[in-house]
Design a protein around this motif. Structure first.
Motif, PDB file in Angstrom:
ATOM      1  N   HIS A   1       0.856  -1.187   0.000  1.00 10.27           N
ATOM      2  CA  HIS A   1       0.000   0.000   0.000  1.00 10.27           C
ATOM      3  C   HIS A   1       0.892   1.236   0.000  1.00 10.27           C
ATOM      4  CE1 HIS A   1      -2.991   2.914   1.548  1.00 10.27           C
ATOM      5  NE2 HIS A   1      -3.880   2.111   1.015  1.00 10.27           N
ATOM      6  N   GLU A   2       0.349   2.366  -0.406  1.00  9.68           N
ATOM      7  CA  GLU A   2       1.170   3.585  -0.458  1.00  9.68           C
ATOM      8  C   GLU A   2       1.492   4.135   0.920  1.00  9.68           C
ATOM      9  OE1 GLU A   2      -3.141   4.749  -1.433  1.00  9.68           O
ATOM     10  OE2 GLU A   2      -1.751   3.118  -1.879  1.00  9.68           O
ATOM     11  N   GLN A   3       0.809   3.667   1.962  1.00  9.92           N
ATOM     12  CA  GLN A   3       1.133   4.063   3.324  1.00  9.92           C
ATOM     13  C   GLN A   3       1.737   2.882   4.080  1.00  9.92           C
ATOM     14  OE1 GLN A   3      -1.802   6.476   5.473  1.00  9.92           O
ATOM     15  NE2 GLN A   3      -3.026   6.599   3.601  1.00  9.92           N
ATOM     16  N   SER A   4       2.764   3.157   4.883  1.00  5.65           N
ATOM     17  CA  SER A   4       3.432   2.086   5.623  1.00  5.65           C
ATOM     18  C   SER A   4       2.584   1.596   6.786  1.00  5.65           C
ATOM     19  CB  SER A   4       4.790   2.572   6.143  1.00  5.65           C
ATOM     20  OG  SER A   4       5.673   2.868   5.081  1.00  5.65           O
ATOM     21  N   LEU A   5       2.039   2.536   7.579  1.00  2.00           N
ATOM     22  CA  LEU A   5       1.211   2.202   8.729  1.00  2.00           C
ATOM     23  C   LEU A   5      -0.188   2.753   8.500  1.00  2.00           C
ATOM     24  CD1 LEU A   5       3.653   3.079  11.683  1.00  2.00           C
ATOM     25  CD2 LEU A   5       3.459   0.934  10.414  1.00  2.00           C
ATOM     26  N   PHE A   6      -1.209   1.954   8.843  1.00  8.82           N
ATOM     27  CA  PHE A   6      -2.594   2.375   8.666  1.00  8.82           C
ATOM     28  C   PHE A   6      -3.123   2.876  10.012  1.00  8.82           C
ATOM     29  CE2 PHE A   6      -2.696  -1.473   5.610  1.00  8.82           C
ATOM     30  CZ  PHE A   6      -1.898  -0.781   4.708  1.00  8.82           C
TER      31      PHE A   6
ATOM     32  N   ASN B   1      -6.973  -5.159  11.648  1.00  9.55           N
ATOM     33  CA  ASN B   1      -6.066  -4.025  11.768  1.00  9.55           C
ATOM     34  C   ASN B   1      -6.078  -3.519  13.204  1.00  9.55           C
ATOM     35  OD1 ASN B   1      -4.240  -2.078  10.662  1.00  9.55           O
ATOM     36  ND2 ASN B   1      -5.870  -0.552  10.778  1.00  9.55           N
ATOM     37  N   GLN B   2      -4.900  -3.362  13.783  1.00 14.89           N
ATOM     38  CA  GLN B   2      -4.769  -2.861  15.141  1.00 14.89           C
ATOM     39  C   GLN B   2      -4.013  -1.545  15.137  1.00 14.89           C
ATOM     40  OE1 GLN B   2      -3.008  -6.351  17.277  1.00 14.89           O
ATOM     41  NE2 GLN B   2      -4.372  -5.711  18.910  1.00 14.89           N
ATOM     42  N   ASN B   3      -4.348  -0.696  16.076  1.00 13.79           N
ATOM     43  CA  ASN B   3      -3.603   0.549  16.300  1.00 13.79           C
ATOM     44  C   ASN B   3      -3.394   0.728  17.793  1.00 13.79           C
ATOM     45  OD1 ASN B   3      -4.437   3.080  13.780  1.00 13.79           O
ATOM     46  ND2 ASN B   3      -3.580   1.055  13.581  1.00 13.79           N
ATOM     47  N   VAL B   4      -2.148   0.903  18.176  1.00 13.82           N
ATOM     48  CA  VAL B   4      -1.815   1.199  19.562  1.00 13.82           C
ATOM     49  C   VAL B   4      -0.888   2.401  19.563  1.00 13.82           C
ATOM     50  CG1 VAL B   4      -0.788   0.376  21.705  1.00 13.82           C
ATOM     51  CG2 VAL B   4      -2.025  -1.224  20.228  1.00 13.82           C
ATOM     52  N   LEU B   5      -1.256   3.440  20.311  1.00 17.91           N
ATOM     53  CA  LEU B   5      -0.440   4.649  20.408  1.00 17.91           C
ATOM     54  C   LEU B   5      -0.256   5.015  21.875  1.00 17.91           C
ATOM     55  CD1 LEU B   5       0.939   7.255  19.263  1.00 17.91           C
ATOM     56  CD2 LEU B   5      -1.342   8.309  19.339  1.00 17.91           C
ATOM     57  N   ILE B   6       0.974   5.242  22.260  1.00 15.13           N
ATOM     58  CA  ILE B   6       1.294   5.803  23.567  1.00 15.13           C
ATOM     59  C   ILE B   6       2.134   7.050  23.319  1.00 15.13           C
ATOM     60  CG2 ILE B   6       2.459   5.450  25.772  1.00 15.13           C
ATOM     61  CD1 ILE B   6       1.897   2.492  25.493  1.00 15.13           C
ATOM     62  N   LYS B   7       1.672   8.189  23.826  1.00 14.71           N
ATOM     63  CA  LYS B   7       2.348   9.449  23.543  1.00 14.71           C
ATOM     64  C   LYS B   7       2.505  10.251  24.825  1.00 14.71           C
ATOM     65  CE  LYS B   7       2.228  13.362  20.318  1.00 14.71           C
ATOM     66  NZ  LYS B   7       1.539  13.928  19.151  1.00 14.71           N
ATOM     67  N   LEU B   8       3.737  10.664  25.077  1.00 13.70           N
ATOM     68  CA  LEU B   8       4.075  11.474  26.243  1.00 13.70           C
ATOM     69  C   LEU B   8       4.411  12.880  25.782  1.00 13.70           C
ATOM     70  CD1 LEU B   8       4.771  11.366  29.377  1.00 13.70           C
ATOM     71  CD2 LEU B   8       7.147  11.146  28.622  1.00 13.70           C
ATOM     72  N   THR B   9       3.769  13.872  26.383  1.00 17.07           N
ATOM     73  CA  THR B   9       4.024  15.275  26.064  1.00 17.07           C
ATOM     74  C   THR B   9       4.491  15.994  27.318  1.00 17.07           C
ATOM     75  OG1 THR B   9       2.302  15.255  24.375  1.00 17.07           O
ATOM     76  CG2 THR B   9       3.043  17.403  25.154  1.00 17.07           C
TER      77      THR B   9
ATOM     78  N   ALA C   1       1.069  -0.757  14.718  1.00 16.75           N
ATOM     79  CA  ALA C   1      -0.080  -0.817  13.806  1.00 16.75           C
ATOM     80  C   ALA C   1       0.053  -2.000  12.850  1.00 16.75           C
ATOM     81  CB  ALA C   1      -0.199   0.488  13.017  1.00 16.75           C
ATOM     82  N   PRO C   2      -0.175  -3.224  13.344  1.00 20.01           N
ATOM     83  CA  PRO C   2      -0.100  -4.393  12.461  1.00 20.01           C
ATOM     84  C   PRO C   2      -1.383  -4.575  11.658  1.00 20.01           C
ATOM     85  CG  PRO C   2      -0.619  -5.095  14.682  1.00 20.01           C
ATOM     86  CD  PRO C   2      -0.425  -3.595  14.740  1.00 20.01           C
ATOM     87  N   PHE C   3      -1.218  -5.110  10.451  1.00 14.58           N
ATOM     88  CA  PHE C   3      -2.339  -5.417   9.569  1.00 14.58           C
ATOM     89  C   PHE C   3      -2.226  -6.874   9.129  1.00 14.58           C
ATOM     90  CE2 PHE C   3      -3.960  -5.969   5.249  1.00 14.58           C
ATOM     91  CZ  PHE C   3      -5.266  -5.526   5.396  1.00 14.58           C
ATOM     92  N   GLU C   4      -3.328  -7.603   9.163  1.00 16.16           N
ATOM     93  CA  GLU C   4      -3.331  -9.004   8.761  1.00 16.16           C
ATOM     94  C   GLU C   4      -4.508  -9.258   7.837  1.00 16.16           C
ATOM     95  OE1 GLU C   4      -3.618 -11.267  12.309  1.00 16.16           O
ATOM     96  OE2 GLU C   4      -1.656 -10.691  13.086  1.00 16.16           O
TER      97      GLU C   4
ATOM     98  N   SER D   1      -2.109 -15.968   3.634  1.00 14.96           N
ATOM     99  CA  SER D   1      -2.247 -14.905   4.633  1.00 14.96           C
ATOM    100  C   SER D   1      -1.144 -13.884   4.416  1.00 14.96           C
ATOM    101  CB  SER D   1      -2.174 -15.476   6.054  1.00 14.96           C
ATOM    102  OG  SER D   1      -0.919 -16.089   6.290  1.00 14.96           O
ATOM    103  N   VAL D   2      -1.472 -12.636   4.721  1.00 14.78           N
ATOM    104  CA  VAL D   2      -0.539 -11.523   4.543  1.00 14.78           C
ATOM    105  C   VAL D   2      -0.440 -10.761   5.852  1.00 14.78           C
ATOM    106  CG1 VAL D   2      -0.168  -9.304   3.398  1.00 14.78           C
ATOM    107  CG2 VAL D   2      -0.911 -11.272   2.071  1.00 14.78           C
ATOM    108  N   GLU D   3       0.783 -10.402   6.209  1.00 17.81           N
ATOM    109  CA  GLU D   3       1.030  -9.565   7.377  1.00 17.81           C
ATOM    110  C   GLU D   3       1.633  -8.252   6.893  1.00 17.81           C
ATOM    111  OE1 GLU D   3       3.999 -11.094   9.958  1.00 17.81           O
ATOM    112  OE2 GLU D   3       3.790  -9.501  11.452  1.00 17.81           O
ATOM    113  N   GLY D   4       1.050  -7.133   7.316  1.00 20.49           N
ATOM    114  CA  GLY D   4       1.550  -5.822   6.925  1.00 20.49           C
ATOM    115  C   GLY D   4       1.649  -4.903   8.124  1.00 20.49           C
ATOM    116  N   GLY D   5       1.908  -3.622   7.835  1.00 23.12           N
ATOM    117  CA  GLY D   5       2.039  -2.656   8.916  1.00 23.12           C
ATOM    118  C   GLY D   5       3.320  -2.834   9.695  1.00 23.12           C
TER     119      GLY D   5
END
Length: 841
Positions: free
Chosen positions: A158-163, A287-295, A311-314, A328-332
């Motif tokens: 895909h044109e984006q690395s992480l979804f 599709n999973q998304n996990v974000l931890i951000k410290l400011t 952000a894994p994609f399966e 099966s395909v693994e991305g992200g």
């Protein structure tokens, strides 16, 4: 000092033309939780009523004071127009000059978890620049090959690395023209996303949304069939049974007066219908998304952001009409980023450091067979799909890993007499590695020979006793290749404002050690405030954009080419496989080519109208030195070569008219775009050769040079698109939004699967042969109208807890979308319903 973040940037005040820098805004947010850090006198604005819904940008028309073609959508706006499935397509539809692909409305789109591909100002979908938190998110592993993982030598990146899920995005910026010099590596447009920050108080959200086949309407079509033919009548595809859901959790809290942390988790799942061998099966995606951000505030004038994203994609899928082909395909992947902003006495400094790793991996049966239909191999005849095909293309592992360091500085405005000056400069360095790995040798069998007396000598993989055997196969040997890419860029811009004039001049330099070109691009744009009261402004710009290096061909150069083997029978006994000599296996050469570039000319008008802003813009692009390829005859070393060249070119012309306004609690966004994109090659794998006979095609019965054929882009090229979006808050508890989109009818030149005989030609070795021409035809695409409606209801519960319910109806009037071509089998989706249930706390 209290911490606040992106979510607090929408104060309930009328839209104004902010002139402060991003860091000034950020520091103001941290210190007071508001964004009103501006030197403009807002005393008059204080008398106006508060707005619950505000414009997404300071200028609702989307054109900044310096003339950049910029559209900015804050968090509130993303929540209003973002879809229940976590996508940003509803927001992107409000940007003129953006087009979606034909498959964005097809049956698979109902459950496809990958972001929908877009074209910006006529660029191909893989020619855009994607940025997350200041660093690149573009994928360079064969983005044009498709994304289903079914290729022999690729998985289709895909044109984006992480979804990323829309819930992670705090701000979205889109550039369609007059793009600042800070951005490079594109010939389309730029999509720049900034992830959310923690707010000045603890807050959380838990929600789940979903849809299923019972909540959707479908139309089924059966391909044309000739009763006089020997083929069996086609089997109508059955209506799919599917389900899709998205669950997300978000929580942010201040840890101290100057430090806050945000965590966000989302999970999406879908089953996509498809017809294979006469039955409907599901393709599964996760599709999973996990974000931890410290400011954190560092000192009085610094802000530090540190984030980790996973952000894994399966997907689980199969080759259409191929038995035993499940794969099966693994991305992200994941990324780590740190950003530091510091405001000095006269200069704002920004430093970004990041590391990203993304994969395209596949697990599949190793071996592909094209059997003839015999008594033990007849599933192809039973399903009326021709040969009885079986198997898959084996395991592949493709990995992209990048480390990037970027530094930017922006001077605060300096006044010299009547002239205000602002300067910006920056640099970026990155190193990337790309790995291609095939663990086992793959055999792809063809040329099956029916022989009722054949003796297989105990061989069962590629021979059926007393039925058939394969006489040819391609061999793809096990391989493990790693290539690296180093890139560097510098840029500088200066903006001068004098009386009613404002102009920006900039330059950008890019270099990479693959193409080894020193690319120097100019950027220029300006505005004229006609009457000096900001009611009427003229915008103009002239810019050059250079594309990015595609590592696909660097990998192809390094990979071992496939070769062919053949065998026959002696007295009906199969012989051993032997390597075919002189048949010309392919190798790739990517040397001494120029970097593709796009020259852009833009003129526009921004006019205050009926309390809102009307914008009229014309964008013209001339794209040169685009990648294409030519094919050689067999050389002395026994190979044929794909030689990459710069013979590709395209043109784009777009005219857009828009109007944006905020009336109390109502936001209206309207725009219409007329555009046309012409090209002589579909993508970088399209062959163009000024001397090869394959250059000629058959069009309307004539033999026409392919390079001279005026080919309209086969996708992402609708001449007329009109979009109207409206959002209204009826009360603090109830709000609704609606979007209507019209795509006009048009004709386009399409490549068919048919071929006809052409003229007698010399094949280059003194032999006269009859050439074969591919047939191109005009195909009509009918107009479509889609109307989407969404609403949400908020019910206060105990304390700060709020119960949130919502519904979204796509294609409310169940109109046809014409994704199934005339005379072909297929399924078109109609009306679709999503439900959402959640809790804010």
């Amino acid at each position: 000092m209290k911490l606040a973040g992106t979510d607090q940037r929408h104060c309930r005040i009328p839209p104004q033309r902010w002139s402060s820098s991003p860091l000034l805004v950020t520091l103001s947010v941290i210190s007071s939780g508001v964004v009103a850090q501006d030197t403009t006198d807002h005393s008059a604005a204080k008398q106006l009523p508060e707005l619950v819904i505000t414009a997404p940008v300071a200028n609702p028309g989307g054109v900044g004071e310096t003339g950049a073609g910029e559209y900015v959508f804050e968090r509130d706006y993303i929540e209003q127009f973002g879809a229940a499935d976590g996508g940003l397509e509803g927001v992107l539809k409000l940007v003129p000059g953006i087009q979606f692909g034909e498959d964005s409305e097809g049956a698979e789109s109902l459950t496809d978890l990958k972001p929908k591909s877009i074209s910006i100002s006529g660029g191909r979908f893989y020619e855009n620049r994607f940025v997350v938190d200041g660093l690149g998110n573009s994928n360079r592993l064969d983005p044009a090959s498709g994304s289903d993982g079914s290729g022999i030598n690729d998985i289709g990146g895909h044109e984006q690395s992480l979804f990323l899920d829309a819930d992670l995005i705090g701000e979205l910026r889109v550039y369609d023209s007059n793009v600042p010099a800070a951005y490079g590596g594109f010939t389309g447009g730029v999509v720049d996303a900034t992830t959310r920050r923690a707010g000045n108080k603890a807050e959380g959200k838990l929600s789940i949304s979903g849809t299923r086949s019972e909540w959707a309407e479908f139309r089924t079509f059966v391909r044309d069939w000739d009763p006089d033919s020997q083929a069996l009548p086609p089997i109508p595809p059955s209506e799919p049974e599917f389900k899709r859901y998205r669950a997300n959790f978000h929580y942010s809290t201040p840890m101290t007066d100057s430090v806050g942390i945000l965590s966000s988790v989302s999970q999406a799942y879908s089953e996509t219908p498809d017809v294979t061998l006469g039955e409907t099966r599901n393709r599964v995606q996760r599709n999973q998304n996990v974000l931890i951000k410290l400011t954190s505030e560092l000192g009085a004038n610094g802000v530090l952001d540190v984030s980790a994203t996973y952000a894994p994609f399966e997907s689980e899928s199969f080759l259409t009409d191929v038995k035993g082909s499940d794969y099966s395909v693994e991305g992200g992947g994941y990324s780590f980023k740190a950003g530091y902003d510091y405001l000095g006495e006269a200069v704002e400094h920004e430093v970004d450091l990041g590391w990203t790793r993304s994969v395209n991996n596949r697990e599949a049966p190793n071996g592909f067979y094209r059997w003839e239909n015999t008594r033990s191999r007849q599933w192809g005849r039973e399903a009326d799909v021709g040969l009885s095909r079986e198997g898959g293309y084996g395991n592949l592992d493709m990995t992209q890993e990048s480390a990037t360091l970027a530094y930017r500085l922006k001077s605060l405005p300096v006044t010299v007499g009547d002239v205000e000056l602002r300067h910006e400069a920056g640099s970026e360095m990155s190193q990337s590695s790309y790995r291609y790995q095939r663990d086992e040798t793959l055999f792809v069998y063809d040329n099956a020979v029916i022989n009722s007396d054949v003796q297989c000598r105990g061989i069962i993989d590629d021979c059926v006793q007393e039925e058939q055997y394969f006489s040819g196969r391609r061999v793809y040997e096990a391989d493990d290749v790693t290539v690296r890419l180093n890139e560097a860029s510098l840029y500088a811009e200066s903006t001068m404002a004098w009386q009613r004039l404002s102009g920006t001049l900039g330059v950008r330099y890019d270099y990479n050690d693959f193409l080894k070109n020193h690319d120097l691009a100019f950027r220029s744009r300006g505005t004229l405030d006609v009457f000096g009261d900001a009611s009427t402004r003229l915008i103009a710009g002239y810019n050059r954009y250079y594309g990015a290096a595609l590592l696909t061909y660097k990998l192809r150069e390094a990979r071992a080419p496939y070769y062919r083997e053949y065998r026959s029978t002696e007295q009906n006994i199969v012989t051993d496989w032997e390597r075919e000599s002189g048949q010309g296996d392919y190798r790739y050469i990517f040397d001494d080519v120029q970097t593709p570039y796009s020259d852009e000319q833009t003129v526009g008008l921004e006019q205050a109208l009926l309390g809102g802003v009307m914008t009229l813009k014309v964008v013209k692009r001339d794209n040169q030195d685009e990648f294409a390829r030519t094919e050689t005859e067999t050389k002395e070393d026994g190979y044929r070569y794909y030689i990459m060249n710069n013979d590709g070119s395209s043109e784009y012309l777009g005219v857009s008219l828009g109007w944006n306004v905020v009336y109390g609690n109502t936001l209206v966004s309207m725009h219409g775009t007329w555009s046309e994109t012409k090209t002589n090659n579909a993508d970088y794998d399209d062959p163009i050769d000024d001397t090869s006979p394959s250059e000629f095609v058959s069009y309307k019965g004539d033999r026409v040079p392919y390079g001279e054929l005026d080919i309209l882009r086969s996708d992402f090229n609708r001449p007329i698109v009109v979009n109207i979006g409206v959002a209204h808050r009826f009360s603090e508890q109830f709000s609704a939004s609606a979007n209507a989109r019209y795509r006009g009818a048009y004709d386009q030149i399409e490549r068919t699967s048919r071929q006809v005989e052409g003229e007698l030609i010399d094949n280059g070795v003194g032999e006269v042969i009859r050439e074969t021409l591919t047939v191109y035809e005009d195909e009509e695409r009918k107009a479509t109208v889609q109307f989407d409606l969404g609403f949400d209801f908020r019910l206060p519960m105990v304390g700060d807890t709020v119960l949130v319910t919502g519904a979204e109806v796509k294609n409310l009037f169940n109109n046809r979308i014409y994704t199934v071509s005339e005379g072909m089998s297929g399924i078109e989706p109609g009306r679709q319903l999503w439900f959402t249930l959640g809790v804010d706390f």
